[in-house]
Design a protein around this motif. Structure first.
Motif, short mmCIF file in Angstrom:
data_model
loop_
_atom_site.label_atom_id
_atom_site.label_comp_id
_atom_site.label_asym_id
_atom_site.label_seq_id
_atom_site.Cartn_x
_atom_site.Cartn_y
_atom_site.Cartn_z
N LEU A 124 0.81 -1.22 0.00
CA LEU A 124 0.00 0.00 0.00
C LEU A 124 0.84 1.27 0.00
O LEU A 124 0.39 2.33 -0.39
CB LEU A 124 -0.96 0.01 1.20
N VAL A 125 2.10 1.18 0.47
CA VAL A 125 2.93 2.39 0.56
C VAL A 125 3.23 2.94 -0.84
O VAL A 125 3.23 4.13 -1.06
CB VAL A 125 4.25 2.06 1.30
N ASP A 126 3.47 2.02 -1.76
CA ASP A 126 3.92 2.49 -3.07
C ASP A 126 3.28 1.62 -4.15
O ASP A 126 3.30 0.40 -4.06
CB ASP A 126 5.45 2.37 -3.12
N GLU A 127 2.70 2.26 -5.15
CA GLU A 127 2.05 1.54 -6.25
C GLU A 127 3.00 0.52 -6.88
O GLU A 127 2.58 -0.55 -7.31
CB GLU A 127 1.63 2.54 -7.35
N ASN A 128 4.30 0.91 -6.96
CA ASN A 128 5.22 0.08 -7.73
C ASN A 128 5.85 -1.05 -6.91
O ASN A 128 6.70 -1.77 -7.41
CB ASN A 128 6.34 0.94 -8.32
N ASN A 129 5.47 -1.18 -5.65
CA ASN A 129 5.98 -2.31 -4.86
C ASN A 129 5.19 -3.55 -5.22
O ASN A 129 4.00 -3.66 -4.93
CB ASN A 129 5.81 -2.03 -3.36
N VAL A 130 5.88 -4.46 -5.86
CA VAL A 130 5.18 -5.68 -6.29
C VAL A 130 5.55 -6.81 -5.34
O VAL A 130 6.73 -7.01 -5.04
CB VAL A 130 5.60 -6.04 -7.73
N LEU A 131 4.53 -7.54 -4.89
CA LEU A 131 4.80 -8.67 -3.99
C LEU A 131 5.05 -9.90 -4.84
O LEU A 131 4.11 -10.51 -5.35
CB LEU A 131 3.59 -8.89 -3.06
N ASP A 132 6.34 -10.23 -5.05
CA ASP A 132 6.59 -11.44 -5.84
C ASP A 132 6.95 -12.60 -4.91
O ASP A 132 7.09 -12.44 -3.70
CB ASP A 132 7.69 -11.20 -6.88
N ALA A 133 7.11 -13.77 -5.50
CA ALA A 133 7.31 -15.00 -4.70
C ALA A 133 8.54 -14.87 -3.81
O ALA A 133 8.52 -15.26 -2.64
CB ALA A 133 7.46 -16.19 -5.63
N GLN A 134 9.61 -14.31 -4.37
CA GLN A 134 10.86 -14.26 -3.61
C GLN A 134 10.65 -13.46 -2.33
O GLN A 134 10.98 -13.91 -1.23
CB GLN A 134 11.92 -13.61 -4.49
N LYS A 135 10.04 -12.27 -2.47
CA LYS A 135 9.84 -11.42 -1.30
C LYS A 135 8.91 -12.09 -0.30
O LYS A 135 9.17 -12.16 0.89
CB LYS A 135 9.27 -10.07 -1.73
N ALA A 136 7.78 -12.61 -0.80
CA ALA A 136 6.76 -13.14 0.11
C ALA A 136 7.26 -14.35 0.89
O ALA A 136 7.17 -14.39 2.11
CB ALA A 136 5.51 -13.51 -0.68
N PHE A 137 7.82 -15.33 0.19
CA PHE A 137 8.09 -16.60 0.87
C PHE A 137 9.39 -16.58 1.68
O PHE A 137 9.50 -17.22 2.71
CB PHE A 137 8.02 -17.75 -0.12
N VAL A 138 10.38 -15.81 1.18
CA VAL A 138 11.59 -15.68 2.00
C VAL A 138 11.22 -14.97 3.30
O VAL A 138 11.66 -15.35 4.39
CB VAL A 138 12.67 -14.91 1.22
N SER A 139 10.35 -13.94 3.19
CA SER A 139 9.94 -13.23 4.41
C SER A 139 9.19 -14.17 5.33
O SER A 139 9.41 -14.17 6.55
CB SER A 139 9.03 -12.05 4.06
N LEU A 140 8.29 -14.99 4.76
CA LEU A 140 7.54 -15.94 5.61
C LEU A 140 8.50 -16.87 6.36
O LEU A 140 8.33 -17.13 7.56
CB LEU A 140 6.59 -16.78 4.76
N ALA A 141 9.51 -17.36 5.62
CA ALA A 141 10.47 -18.28 6.26
C ALA A 141 11.18 -17.57 7.42
O ALA A 141 11.39 -18.15 8.48
CB ALA A 141 11.47 -18.79 5.24
N LEU A 142 11.55 -16.29 7.17
CA LEU A 142 12.25 -15.55 8.23
C LEU A 142 11.32 -15.27 9.42
O LEU A 142 11.72 -15.34 10.57
CB LEU A 142 12.81 -14.24 7.67
#
Length: 1518
Positions: free
Chosen positions: A572-590
């Motif tokens: 929501l902060v920035d239109e151009n921030n795209v949630l891709d697999a790398q960001k989502a799942f690495v974050s979940l693991a962390l």
């Protein structure tokens, strides 16, 4: 010269080349890199380890290992490797000589390698000298060398195939030989050498295989396999357990801690000397007798050495010094492990990159997968090693603390001993030591948790930037919420513990006073009391359950809320921030990694707080004052004839108290018999304590020449066989033993006891009568054969004729102890004329001393004493003989007519022939060995827990509620999987113009799924916890009812410890442990199932792997549970003896010290602790064994999930791959947890089984019968008819009394007499139906008592029992627990019982709190309370089981006169020990060997000259 020129003269061989190593479909390293880094790495490793390892070997010398083939082979190969390296060096020199210039690397690298190989060979030999059977350092060295060489090996093979012309034949040959030798070396270093010469393992029958195991076997815990296999084939037994490692044994561990603790104490104490000039005292001690005049200077100048305490000694520091060094190793393991934790998410990131990048060569995917596998395996091994070190430290800590507490308990002063109850001291051992043990495994989290959090945040920031802060904020908010819940829970737990302690205390008393409850028919009143406490406990439990649901809710939802807030802020902060697999799942693991430390921290902190409380309690106990070893001079005075002397003695029980004994001057010549007399409380027992050094000596000197034996007033009996009780650790001397047993009148008892002298005596001597205990206690002292005997009223608890026998045979001038010094405290006047010296005590002073005749002449305190007691012993004799003369020559007339020479007591006339027959009796076949056993030990059950037990528990919860809980669990996991799958779809959304179009819809659904997940969690948490409370209520109620309904025989057979355990430990397990375990079990089971489902969905190929892995998992789990369950049982069975022994020791410290047996008891305690740890140690190793195997299964699942994802990279979306691997990363932990929980569940559900088992034992007859219509005032007359009555104690024993037919008219007074074991008490037990009749019947007022309900019968007749039992609670409750009488009636009863003045003088009057067992009232007062109970009930039939010697004669007279006046119209049956009390009764019933011997009025029986006449004669009444 650059590195490139170092490798090749013209710089054509670069050190590194990306195109060659990474961006290529066939990667390879440059020759330069191979010749430098790959050769130098192993060398560097060994040289770095060498100094540390050398120092370690030098300090840990295990002995010398003989040359073996293995060692020869290792050494030879080491030399060959060195020769190969030198060959390369010489070849380089030879090339130079030929004029072929070569790069320096060809000379430098082989030289370095050669020297390193020499070092390796030296270490191999040095290890042999120091007894290291296997070495991790060397194994790692060969492994690193081999891995580095393998890379070069591949390169060389590829080069030979591609460019055959460039091959350097000599160097290739040496390299291949080098490679082969490395392989052999690695293989050899995996094996273990034989044990060193003279090692402990050689002598041991079943040594622990750990010390001889190879390094690989140690890190994978392979060495326990043999035990696991045995445990799988059949239930493990004690003989299968290994001996403890030497460094874990008590004799090694305890002295270390004790030494460090004493060092701490000495640091704190500073000695300071001050000189006092005291005026010369002119006390009563200095009468100018020559004997007592002391040299002048001594009394004038006193050097006072006092120690000033400068602070508290630190127990913490002592523990750190003892266990710190070994424990520090674990810290290193923990750091490495924490860093490795983050490798998983990092590799996941690389894998998703790899899938996204279609141009990446496919070998990179396999490389990542392999790396993932290797890292996870290393992480597993390191973590398990870490836990092993922690648990072993914890185990040693427990051993040390128990040992230190035990040793301290043997030396603390009586004053210190009084500050804590026996229970509290036992708690130091059980609870506090346990707390330390549990804390040790977590203590490292205190620094490790912050480290993990910081690392996780760093990686998250790199991944998502500042949006992470949103997630962190949620987490930080969760911490105080959790902390508040924890604080609240803690407060509730304290409240619950309080109720629990109260309940256990009450149960303890109920179980100890069971006989009294049954005789008075009070069971229901106490059942209600226990239930009331239990209800308040359950109310608190319910509150804890709701809080638990809250905390489960936060703990399960936290990770989700964190993820939701982070992702929401990020997109929501920035239109151009795209949630891709790398960001989502690495974050979940962390985030998943973050969860653990954040939840652990509050736990660790609260456990540290608990441990610090325990630490303080232990410190206080270990700092208590110790008895002064030198207060009694044991050498005796040289050249003096006195064996015991006290000069100017002044003694108190503790330092600050007023003196209990003052101005004591005693000189006892060797071999004399000294009697100490005086009223109750005049300081007779204290005098003996002063001689033993048990009191604080304020002034004067005490000396005793030679060894001492002591018989305390209250006999102290161990839970051992009768023979062991008498021998007390001395060697067996048969003839002497036989004389002692006969002298102490134990022969008739040995005939009665089921196993003769091999009969096991229960805790505190429950299966012996008071008189028997006292005689055993005396026999122990006599058997010891010492120089001085201190006897504290040993003859009081025995019948008069037995007392006489013992005095003649043992104590008196002709007894076994003649020629020894005997100090006898006594109330029996008949023995005084034979004493050489009589000391008369009044209020802690010796007022008179002299022989019998001298003292009588003085007309002082002694004459008064005689007058009081003589009249009591001579009370109104209703004989037809001529009236007795009063005092002839000042002595009771009876004394003058003592038959000195011949003894015709029932016991001793026959005793001579019996001496031979006892020995044979013991051999007779009629005695089964089981007859000698009394208590049934808690057995270790074997085999699997039956499903029926789970079904019982489900029924206790309610089947409906159980099924609802499981359904809610399922819903929660469904929602959770749904949310994560939705996330993976979201990350695969196409990006249009740098944004994802449906992101708001995606976010909303994601949030909704999360919310529904939270609701399900909360509901299942509540339902499981409430179910648990319902189950505990039901199970406890039924158990309480079943136990109270059990007959007396059940309580005699079952040790009270076992029963208390059911109400304490097992109930606690059902209350708080089982519900939480069920929650975790279901949670981890659904976790594993959902993970497998997701992985299968993403990469269906995994289906090939899951069945074999599942089988392996199942096999490992069954294998483990079989052994682990049995080890747990063995451990808990062996734990109880540690505490029972400690308990016993605490009760008998004075006896143990008097006999000087401390060391033997310390050894016994140590061996019991070691025995317990012997079962505990394989248990912790089995846990590690399991964890390594399971995590390996988990690591395989992760690897295969990654591998198949790499294979199917073209058809797999990055989102699904991320989802599948992030689930796979969690599966290891869930699997581990699942096995843990399923075995915990099996272990703990046993509690339900144990609680239920009392439902199946025999029960008494019904308490109330609907059918019986009793007239309201029954019995109205008190007419008792006994027809041909008989009963037996157990089905397999003879009849205890038989063929008794007696009729007692209403209002008659009947005395029942006979020697010990004649069946006097059995008759009353039959009357109250404590034991049901085996033949015949008893009728009261024409009603057959066997047709009545037990409560109907017992509440209508009254007994005043032999030992006055009081319960803790108000005095009023003790008189009338059902509140059936008014206060006036209670006061009236107290007045008649001569207690009114005492009670009205108390601050709380009727509501005065009696302490446990009525300890805060004197024995006489307790006896009077029992009398008041009888007066309150005032029934037509009164049974008086006369208190033997507990009561001084004054109380006895009060009781007798009250009974004569108040129960005039009632039928009174009295079991009499003192015949004078029944001489005026209407009739006397004489029992002998369980049958009626004589029955008639006292005068007619005396005229018959039968048994009664003999007994009366012995008591000096005729």
């Amino acid at each position: 010269m650059g590195i490139d020129n170092f490798c090749s003269l013209d710089g054509s061989d670069p050190f590194w080349d990306w195109n060659r190593t990474w961006y290529s479909h066939n990667p390879d390293l440059t020759p330069c890199f191979q010749n430098t880094v790959l050769v130098w790495v192993p060398c560097l490793y060994l040289w770095l380890c060498f100094p540390i390892y050398f120092a370690y070997l030098k300090s840990n010398n295990h002995g010398y290992i003989c040359m073996t083939h293995l060692n020869k082979a290792k050494t030879v190969i080491g030399f060959l490797l060195w020769i190969i390296c030198w060959a390369d060096v010489f070849y380089s020199f030879w090339e130079r000589g030929q004029g072929q210039a070569q790069a320096p690397v060809y000379l430098v690298s082989p030289t370095i390698l050669g020297i390193t190989m020499l070092l390796a060979t030296f270490l191999i030999q040095y290890e042999r000298f120091k007894g290291a059977q296997s070495s991790g350092v060397m194994l790692n060295f060969w492994l690193i060398a081999l891995v580095c060489a393998t890379i070069s090996f591949r390169s060389k093979v590829m080069q030979a195939l591609d460019e055959p012309s460039a091959v350097d034949v000599f160097r290739y040959t040496t390299f291949y030989i080098y490679y082969t030798l490395l392989l052999i070396s690695l293989f050899l270093s995996c094996l273990s050498d034989r044990p060193p010469l003279f090692s402990q393992a050689v002598k041991d029958l079943n040594p622990c295989p750990e010390s001889g195991a190879s390094f690989l076997s140690k890190i994978s815990f392979w060495w326990i396999n043999k035990l696991m296999v045995i445990g799988f084939k059949r239930p493990l037994e004690e003989k299968d357990l290994w001996s403890l490692n030497a460094e874990d044994c008590s004799q090694k561990v305890v002295p270390q801690l004790v030494r460090r603790w004493n060092h701490q104490c000495n640091k704190v104490k500073r000695p300071s000397e001050k000189t006092l000039y005291s005026p010369k005292r002119q006390g009563p001690g200095v009468r100018g007798d020559k004997k007592e005049g002391r040299p002048l200077e001594e009394s004038e100048i006193l050097l006072v050495k006092s120690t000033l305490k400068t602070g508290e000694p630190s127990l913490f520091w002592a523990l750190c010094r003892t266990f710190g060094p070994y424990f520090l190793v674990s810290t290193v393991y923990k750091i490495v492990h924490d860093i490795l934790m983050f490798v998983g998410p990092a590799i996941l990131k690389l894998l998703i990159q790899f899938v996204n990048d279609a141009s990446a060569p496919s070998w990179q995917g396999y490389f990542y997968t392999a790396l993932l596998f290797v890292c996870s395996c290393v992480q597993t091994l390191i973590l398990q090693r870490y836990f092993h070190v922690c648990f072993v430290t914890g185990m040693r800590l427990r051993t040390a603390i128990i040992g230190a507490v035990y040793r301290k308990a043997l030396v603390i002063t009586n004053a210190a001993r009084r500050t804590s109850t026996v229970g509290e001291i036992v708690n130091l051992m059980s609870v506090d030591a346990q707390r330390f043990m549990e804390l040790i495994t977590y203590i490292n989290m205190i620094w490790s948790a912050p480290l993990q959090v910081v690392l996780a945040l760093y990686f998250l920031w790199q991944n998502l930037g500042p949006s992470v802060l949103a997630g962190v904020a949620v987490m930080v908010l969760m911490v105080p919420i959790n902390a508040v819940i924890a604080m609240k829970t803690k407060a509730y737990q304290v409240a619950q513990m309080k109720s629990k302690d109260e309940r256990i205390k009450l149960m303890n008393e109920v179980l100890n006073g069971m006989k009294v409850l049954k005789l008075y028919a009070w069971e229901l009143a106490f059942k209600d009391k226990v239930s009331a406490i239990r209800e308040s406990e359950l109310r608190v439990l319910k509150k804890i359950a709701y809080l638990g649901a809250m905390s489960t809710f936060t703990w399960v939802c936290a990770p989700f809320l964190v993820a939701l807030s982070t992702f929401a802020v990020y997109v929501l902060v920035d239109e151009n921030n795209v949630l891709d697999a790398q960001k989502a799942f690495v974050s979940l693991a962390l985030f998943n990694i973050l969860r653990f430390p954040l939840n652990m921290l509050p736990m660790v902190i609260s456990s540290m707080v608990q441990a610090s409380v325990s630490m303080k309690r232990l410190r206080v106990f270990l700092s208590h004052e110790e008895l002064d070893e030198d207060s009694v001079d044991r050498k005796g005075i040289a050249g003096s004839l006195d064996s015991v002397s006290i000069v100017d003695g002044c003694f108190s029980w503790s330092k600050g108290d007023d003196p209990t004994l003052k101005r004591i001057n005693v000189h006892i010549p060797e071999g004399s018999l000294v009697a100490v007399v005086g009223h109750v409380g005049s300081g007779k027992s204290s005098l003996l304590s002063a001689l033993l050094g048990e009191m604080h000596k304020q002034d004067g000197s005490v000396s005793i020449k030679g060894s001492v034996a002591y018989v305390p007033q209250q006999a102290w009996i161990q839970n051992a066989t009768l023979r062991d009780n008498i021998m007390f650790g001395q060697e067996k001397k048969d003839a002497w033993y036989q004389r002692v047993v006969e002298g102490c009148a134990l022969l008739p008892d040995l005939e009665i006891l089921p196993g003769g002298d091999a009969t096991e005596i229960g805790e505190k001597g429950v299966n012996l009568s008071g008189g028997q205990k006292q005689r055993v206690s005396l026999a122990r002292a006599v058997y010891c054969d010492c120089d001085n005997y201190l006897l504290d009223d040993p003859l009081s608890a025995v019948d008069a004729h037995v007392g006489k026998h013992i005095f003649e045979k043992v104590i008196g001038p002709q007894g076994l102890l003649r020629g020894r010094t005997r100090v006898l405290v006594t109330h029996g006047l008949s023995f005084l004329p034979q004493a050489d010296l009589i000391l008369v005590m009044v209020d802690g002073e010796i007022t008179e001393a002299g022989s019998y005749a001298e003292l009588l002449g003085r007309q002082g305190a002694f004459a008064d004493f005689l007058r009081i007691y003589a009249n009591a012993e001579q009370t109104e004799e209703a004989t037809d003989a001529a009236p007795q003369k009063g005092l002839e020559n000042g002595g009771p007339a009876a004394l003058l007519r003592q038959s000195q020479g011949t003894l015709t007591t029932a016991g001793s006339a026959k005793s001579l022939q019996k001496a031979e027959t006892v020995a044979e009796g013991a051999k007779k076949d009629s005695r089964s060995p089981d007859a000698a056993k009394l208590t049934e030990a808690d057995k270790a059950k074997t085999g699997r827990v039956k499903l029926a037990v789970f079904w019982e528990y489900m029924k206790a919860i309610g089947v409906c509620l159980s099924l609802t809980s499981v359904f809610l669990f399922f819903m929660h996991h469904l929602a959770s999987v749904g949310a994560n799958y939705w996330l993976s779809l979201w990350t695969d959304d196409p990006v249009i113009n740098g944004t994802q179009p449906n992101r708001n819809m995606r976010l909303g659904v994601y949030g909704g799924l999360g919310l529904s997940q939270g609701v399900a969690v909360f509901l299942y948490s509540v339902s499981v916890s409430i179910g648990g409370v319902l189950a505990s209520r039901y199970l406890h109620e039924t158990m309480l009812y079943n136990v109270l309904r059990s007959p007396m025989a059940f309580f005699e057979r079952t040790p009270s410890g076992n029963l208390v355990n059911r109400f304490a430990k097992e109930t606690d397990t059902i209350d708080s442990v089982i519900p939480s375990i069920i929650k975790m079990f279901l949670g981890s089971m659904f976790n594993v199932l959902s993970s497998c489902a997701i992985i299968l969905f993403a990469t269906p190929y995994v289906a090939i792997i899951i069945p074999p892995l599942g089988l392996l998992y199942f096999f490992v789990q069954r294998f483990y549970v079989a052994s682990s369950r049995q080890l747990k049982r063995l451990e808990s069975v062996s734990r109880a003896p540690v505490y029972t022994h400690f308990n016993e020791t605490l009760l008998g410290t004075s006896v143990i010290r008097a006999f000087g047996e401390q060391q033997r008891f310390i050894r016994e305690s140590d061996s019991r602790v070691d025995h317990n740890q012997k079962a505990y140690y394989p248990g912790i190793v089995a846990n590690r064994w399991l964890a390594v195997r399971l995590e390996f299964v988990g690591n395989c699942i992760v690897t295969f999930a990654a591998l198949f994802a790499v294979i199917a990279r073209d058809s797999l979306s990055p989102g699904l791959m991320g989802l599948s691997i992030s689930y796979a990363l969690q599966v290891t932990a869930s699997l581990n947890w699942l096995v843990r929980m399923s075995s915990e569940l099996e272990t703990n559900i046993v509690a339900v089984e144990k609680v239920k088992e009392y439902g199946d034992t025999e029960k008494e007859a019904a308490w109330r019968l609907e059918s019986s219509k009793l007239p309201s005032g029954w019995p109205t007359v008190g007419h008792i008819e006994i027809h041909d009555f008989g009963l037996r104690y157990r089905a397999d024993l003879e009849l205890a009394i038989r063929n008794i037919s007696v009729t007692v008219e209403g209002g008659e007074k009947v005395g029942i007499v006979g020697r010990t074991g004649a069946g006097k008490s059995s008759l009353t037990l039959g009357l109250f139906r404590i034991i049901e009749s085996a033949q015949g019947d008893i009728q009261i007022d024409g009603v057959n008592i066997s047709q009545l309900g037990l409560h109907d019968l017992r509440s209508r007749i009254t007994i005043i029992p032999q030992d006055p039992v009081l319960f803790s609670g108000t005095l009023r409750m003790n008189l009338d627990p059902f509140d059936g009488y008014s206060d006036d009636e209670v006061w009236r009863a107290l007045e008649l019982a001569h207690l009114k003045n005492f009670v009205s003088g108390l601050p709380d009057k009727l509501y005065h709190e009696c302490s446990e067992g009525g300890e805060n009232l004197s024995l006489g007062q307790r006896q009077l309370v029992c009398l008041a109970r009888a007066l309150l009930r005032k029934t037509k039939v009164l049974v008086l089981d006369e208190a033997t010697a507990a009561v001084d004669l004054e109380t006895d007279n009060l009781i007798q006169s009250t009974i004569r006046t108040q129960f005039e119209d009632c039928t009174v049956l009295t079991i009499a020990h003192r015949l004078n009390t029944i001489m005026d009764y209407t009739r006397v019933l004489v029992l002998d060997k369980g049958q009626v011997a004589e029955f008639g009025s006292p005068s007619s029986l005396i005229a018959q000259k039968g048994i009664f006449y003999k007994m009366a004669k012995d008591s000096g009444l005729v």
